[in-house]
Structure formats: C-alpha cells, structure tokens
Design a protein around this motif. Structure first.
Motif, PDB file in Angstrom:
ATOM      1  N   TYR A   1       1.117  -1.200   0.072  1.00  0.00           N
ATOM      2  CA  TYR A   1       0.073  -0.118   0.513  1.00  0.00           C
ATOM      3  C   TYR A   1       0.765   1.152  -0.272  1.00  0.00           C
ATOM      4  N   TRP A   2       0.859   2.410  -0.419  1.00  0.00           N
ATOM      5  CA  TRP A   2       0.885   3.756  -0.550  1.00  0.00           C
ATOM      6  C   TRP A   2       1.239   4.361   1.585  1.00  0.00           C
ATOM      7  N   LEU A   3       1.155   3.352   2.246  1.00  0.00           N
ATOM      8  CA  LEU A   3       1.136   3.811   3.199  1.00  0.00           C
ATOM      9  C   LEU A   3       2.411   2.582   3.604  1.00  0.00           C
ATOM     10  N   ASP A   4       2.519   1.848   3.516  1.00  0.00           N
ATOM     11  CA  ASP A   4       3.926   0.918   3.415  1.00  0.00           C
ATOM     12  C   ASP A   4       5.076   1.546   3.443  1.00  0.00           C
ATOM     13  N   ALA A   5       4.820   2.264   2.195  1.00  0.00           N
ATOM     14  CA  ALA A   5       5.882   3.254   1.894  1.00  0.00           C
ATOM     15  C   ALA A   5       6.191   4.839   3.023  1.00  0.00           C
ATOM     16  N   VAL A   6       5.073   5.215   2.948  1.00  0.00           N
ATOM     17  CA  VAL A   6       5.403   6.399   4.114  1.00  0.00           C
ATOM     18  C   VAL A   6       5.638   6.080   5.520  1.00  0.00           C
ATOM     19  N   VAL A   7       5.448   5.100   5.830  1.00  0.00           N
ATOM     20  CA  VAL A   7       6.252   4.757   8.000  1.00  0.00           C
ATOM     21  C   VAL A   7       7.243   3.847   7.150  1.00  0.00           C
ATOM     22  N   ALA A   8       7.861   3.335   6.633  1.00  0.00           N
ATOM     23  CA  ALA A   8       9.113   3.421   5.724  1.00  0.00           C
ATOM     24  C   ALA A   8      10.157   4.723   5.629  1.00  0.00           C
ATOM     25  N   ALA A   9       9.370   5.640   4.790  1.00  0.00           N
ATOM     26  CA  ALA A   9      10.425   6.672   5.098  1.00  0.00           C
ATOM     27  C   ALA A   9      10.370   7.406   6.438  1.00  0.00           C
ATOM     28  N   ALA A  10       9.070   7.212   7.379  1.00  0.00           N
ATOM     29  CA  ALA A  10       9.143   7.773   8.122  1.00  0.00           C
ATOM     30  C   ALA A  10      10.493   7.072   9.431  1.00  0.00           C
ATOM     31  N   LEU A  11      10.688   5.959   9.248  1.00  0.00           N
ATOM     32  CA  LEU A  11      11.019   5.256  10.037  1.00  0.00           C
ATOM     33  C   LEU A  11      12.999   5.393   9.550  1.00  0.00           C
ATOM     34  N   LEU A  12      13.033   5.670   8.425  1.00  0.00           N
ATOM     35  CA  LEU A  12      14.281   6.103   7.393  1.00  0.00           C
ATOM     36  C   LEU A  12      14.563   7.402   8.067  1.00  0.00           C
ATOM     37  N   GLY A  13      13.948   8.623   8.668  1.00  0.00           N
ATOM     38  CA  GLY A  13      13.452   9.634   8.610  1.00  0.00           C
ATOM     39  C   GLY A  13      14.336   9.730  10.368  1.00  0.00           C
ATOM     40  N   LEU A  14      13.833   8.817  11.140  1.00  0.00           N
ATOM     41  CA  LEU A  14      13.640   9.123  12.443  1.00  0.00           C
ATOM     42  C   LEU A  14      15.472   8.368  12.611  1.00  0.00           C
ATOM     43  N   ALA A  15      15.668   7.214  11.939  1.00  0.00           N
ATOM     44  CA  ALA A  15      16.736   6.559  11.959  1.00  0.00           C
ATOM     45  C   ALA A  15      17.928   8.076  11.308  1.00  0.00           C
ATOM     46  N   LEU A  16      17.737   8.551  10.916  1.00  0.00           N
ATOM     47  CA  LEU A  16      18.762   9.318   9.611  1.00  0.00           C
ATOM     48  C   LEU A  16      19.091  11.126  10.771  1.00  0.00           C
ATOM     49  N   ALA A  17      17.513  11.134  11.578  1.00  0.00           N
ATOM     50  CA  ALA A  17      18.016  12.395  12.638  1.00  0.00           C
ATOM     51  C   ALA A  17      18.520  12.004  14.133  1.00  0.00           C
ATOM     52  N   VAL A  18      18.653  10.854  14.081  1.00  0.00           N
ATOM     53  CA  VAL A  18      18.997  10.388  15.314  1.00  0.00           C
ATOM     54  C   VAL A  18      20.755   9.600  15.294  1.00  0.00           C
ATOM     55  N   ILE A  19      20.856   8.768  14.603  1.00  0.00           N
ATOM     56  CA  ILE A  19      22.723   8.812  13.982  1.00  0.00           C
ATOM     57  C   ILE A  19      22.782   9.552  12.912  1.00  0.00           C
ATOM     58  N   HIS A  20      24.177   9.578  14.019  1.00  0.00           N
ATOM     59  CA  HIS A  20      25.321  11.169  12.806  1.00  0.00           C
ATOM     60  C   HIS A  20      25.239  10.869  11.607  1.00  0.00           C
ATOM     61  N   VAL A  21      25.024  11.635  10.599  1.00  0.00           N
ATOM     62  CA  VAL A  21      25.966  11.323   9.700  1.00  0.00           C
ATOM     63  C   VAL A  21      26.633  12.170   9.049  1.00  0.00           C
ATOM     64  N   PRO A  22      28.187  12.131   8.867  1.00  0.00           N
ATOM     65  CA  PRO A  22      28.901  12.570   8.912  1.00  0.00           C
ATOM     66  C   PRO A  22      28.523  13.784   7.488  1.00  0.00           C
ATOM     67  N   ARG A  23      29.375  15.114   7.991  1.00  0.00           N
ATOM     68  CA  ARG A  23      29.102  16.492   6.741  1.00  0.00           C
ATOM     69  C   ARG A  23      29.963  16.091   5.880  1.00  0.00           C
ATOM     70  N   ARG A  24      29.718  16.456   5.008  1.00  0.00           N
ATOM     71  CA  ARG A  24      29.608  16.542   3.413  1.00  0.00           C
ATOM     72  C   ARG A  24      31.198  16.975   3.109  1.00  0.00           C
ATOM     73  N   THR A  25      32.022  16.654   2.951  1.00  0.00           N
ATOM     74  CA  THR A  25      32.862  17.811   2.807  1.00  0.00           C
ATOM     75  C   THR A  25      34.062  16.888   0.799  1.00  0.00           C
ATOM     76  N   ALA A  26      35.132  17.199   0.661  1.00  0.00           N
ATOM     77  CA  ALA A  26      36.163  17.260  -0.695  1.00  0.00           C
ATOM     78  C   ALA A  26      36.289  15.626  -0.116  1.00  0.00           C
ATOM     79  N   THR A  27      36.377  15.515   1.030  1.00  0.00           N
ATOM     80  CA  THR A  27      37.537  13.874   1.047  1.00  0.00           C
ATOM     81  C   THR A  27      36.445  12.851   1.400  1.00  0.00           C
ATOM     82  N   THR A  28      35.122  13.367   1.728  1.00  0.00           N
ATOM     83  CA  THR A  28      34.275  12.138   1.989  1.00  0.00           C
ATOM     84  C   THR A  28      33.441  12.062   1.084  1.00  0.00           C
ATOM     85  N   ALA A  29      33.471  12.943  -0.130  1.00  0.00           N
ATOM     86  CA  ALA A  29      32.559  13.087  -1.278  1.00  0.00           C
ATOM     87  C   ALA A  29      33.975  12.405  -2.412  1.00  0.00           C
ATOM     88  N   GLY A  30      34.546  12.251  -2.032  1.00  0.00           N
ATOM     89  CA  GLY A  30      35.773  11.528  -3.300  1.00  0.00           C
ATOM     90  C   GLY A  30      37.094  11.498  -3.595  1.00  0.00           C
TER      91      GLY A  30
END
Length: 267
Positions: free
Chosen positions: A217-246
C-alpha cells in the motif's frame, strides 16, 4: 610567503575502514536475525487481513490515490508488468548489497553510518511486522487488484499457506522502499557528481513497482520513509566534504602557525 602547505591529517575527514571479516559476519548476522524474526510473525492470518481492511479504508478516507491507478499502467502490456515483477524480485537485495560494498571500498567515511541506518530501519521494520501483521493488497479482495507476479511472473512467493521461506503478512513498512530510499540518499551524500541526484530515480521507481504489483500500500512506503527519517535524525551523518565525497585525500592545508619555519624558506 612563509606559509607552507602540507598534506591534511589522515583522520581529518576520513574514517578508517572497518575490518572486512567483522563486517561480513555482522551483516550476515543481521540478515539471519531478520529472516528468523520474520518467521516469528507468520501465522497471524486473521489479524493480518483485519489490518489490511483498516489500512485500505484509511487510505480511501484520506483520499490517497488508488493503487489501482498505478497497476492499470503496468497492465497495458505483458512485457511491462513482467519487467516490474522482475525489478521487485531481483533488484532489492543486490542493489543494497552493492551499495554497502561500494561504500566500504570507495567511501569508508560513509560506510559505517549507512550500515547503522540500514540496520536500525530493518530492526524497526521487524518490530512493526511482529506488532502489526498486514496482508498485502494483492491478497485483499476489496482492492480489486491483480497479483501480477502470480498472473504474469516471475514470482518470489509461494502459496501463503505453505510458504515457509518468507512472511507474506509483513507489508508494513516496505523495506523495498525504505532500503531504496536509503541507497539514494547515501549515494547522493557520498558522491560529488552533478548528476548524483538522478539516484533518486531508484526509490521512485521502486515505489511505483511495489504499488503497481500490489505488493504494498502507499502507507507502507510512508511508514518506511518515516522510520528512515527518524534513523537519520538519531544516527550521526558526517558532513559532506571534499574528502568524504571522493576527492583526493592529500589536499593541502596551511601549516600551523606555531610550527617553526626555516629561515629564508619563503625566498
């Protein structure tokens, strides 16, 4: 000029690549735990169909577009619907595995957080599968949708009554969509090409496939996106730099001012 240049410290923007054997064991272990956990959620047929009716009615109440609109586009030709079924069956795991392998080999600064986010989303999905078993729309007569995999092939599922390899009542959230969205986000963050935003086509195509084949269902994707957004908010994502971008990690930076310099070095 007395200012000199020197290579940037090795650990300034990069993260050491984790041991390969440990990572293989960890990823394999997470996969086995997830597969075993899905089996614990089997056998809740009545509850799964009750939830399916509730989800379907809720989508109509909030006037979400009907899943049948997408399916009708796929059913214009056998080749198109078979291609969608193949995408559903063959792209999900290989694309995610290739994403993690590429990060591990080429962007180790992004590998660890991406793996943690995927693990967190998968664990949360497993918990929801246990708490909220849900029959997919292809099983719900009220939807009027066709089980395209069974009608046109290829199919990854057997008869729900005898299928012991998968839990077919684990529609919400859709890990097909959640993982695809994470792959796109990870590649956009970890690369520097001006075309990197085209990776967003992967979750968009995945969304159309999972809905059009009546697996979600559409809601299955909505809930998956919400869980991903929550995980990204909690888990540290390194800032994008020249080094980390390759870019090359031997970029030059000004030497520290407190370093001694040779007399006449600036001549």
């Amino acid at each position: 000029m007395n200012a000199r240049t020197e290579p940037a410290p090795a650990g300034s923007d990069a993260i050491a690549r984790p041991p390969l054997v440990r990572e293989l064991l960890l990823v394999a272990g997470l996969f086995l735990v997830y597969k075993f956990g899905r089996q614990l959620a089997t056998g809740h047929t009545g509850e799964a169909f009750h939830h399916a009716h509730r989800v379907w009615d809720f989508e109509r109440a909030v006037q979400l577009p009907g899943e049948g609109t997408v399916q009708s586009l796929l059913l214009h030709g056998d080749g198109l619907v078979q291609l969608a079924n193949t995408y559903y069956a063959a792209v999900h795991f290989p694309a995610t595995a290739a994403f993690l392998i590429w990060l591990y080999l080429r962007r180790p600064a992004h590998y660890v957080w991406a793996r943690r986010v995927l693990a967190a989303v998968t664990a949360a999905a497993l918990a929801l599968h246990l708490l909220f078993p849900l029959a997919p729309p292809r099983m719900l007569a009220a939807t009027g949708l066709v089980d395209t995999a069974r009608a046109y092939g290829p199919s990854v599922y057997g008869d729900p009554a005898t299928d012991s390899l998968s839990n077919q009542f684990a529609a919400m959230p859709s890990l097909h969509f959640g993982w695809a969205l994470m792959v796109a986000i990870g590649l956009i963050v970890a690369t520097r090409s001006r075309w990197r935003w085209l990776w967003s086509a992967h979750p968009l195509l995945t969304l159309l496939v999972i809905v059009g084949t009546a697996n979600h269902y559409w809601l299955d994707a909505v809930v998956a996106a919400a869980l991903l957004g929550l995980a990204l908010a909690v888990i540290h994502v390194p800032r994008r730099t020249a080094t980390t971008a390759g870019r090359a990690q031997d970029s030059l930076v000004p030497a520290r001012r407190d370093e001694p310099t040779l007399v006449g070095a600036g001549r």
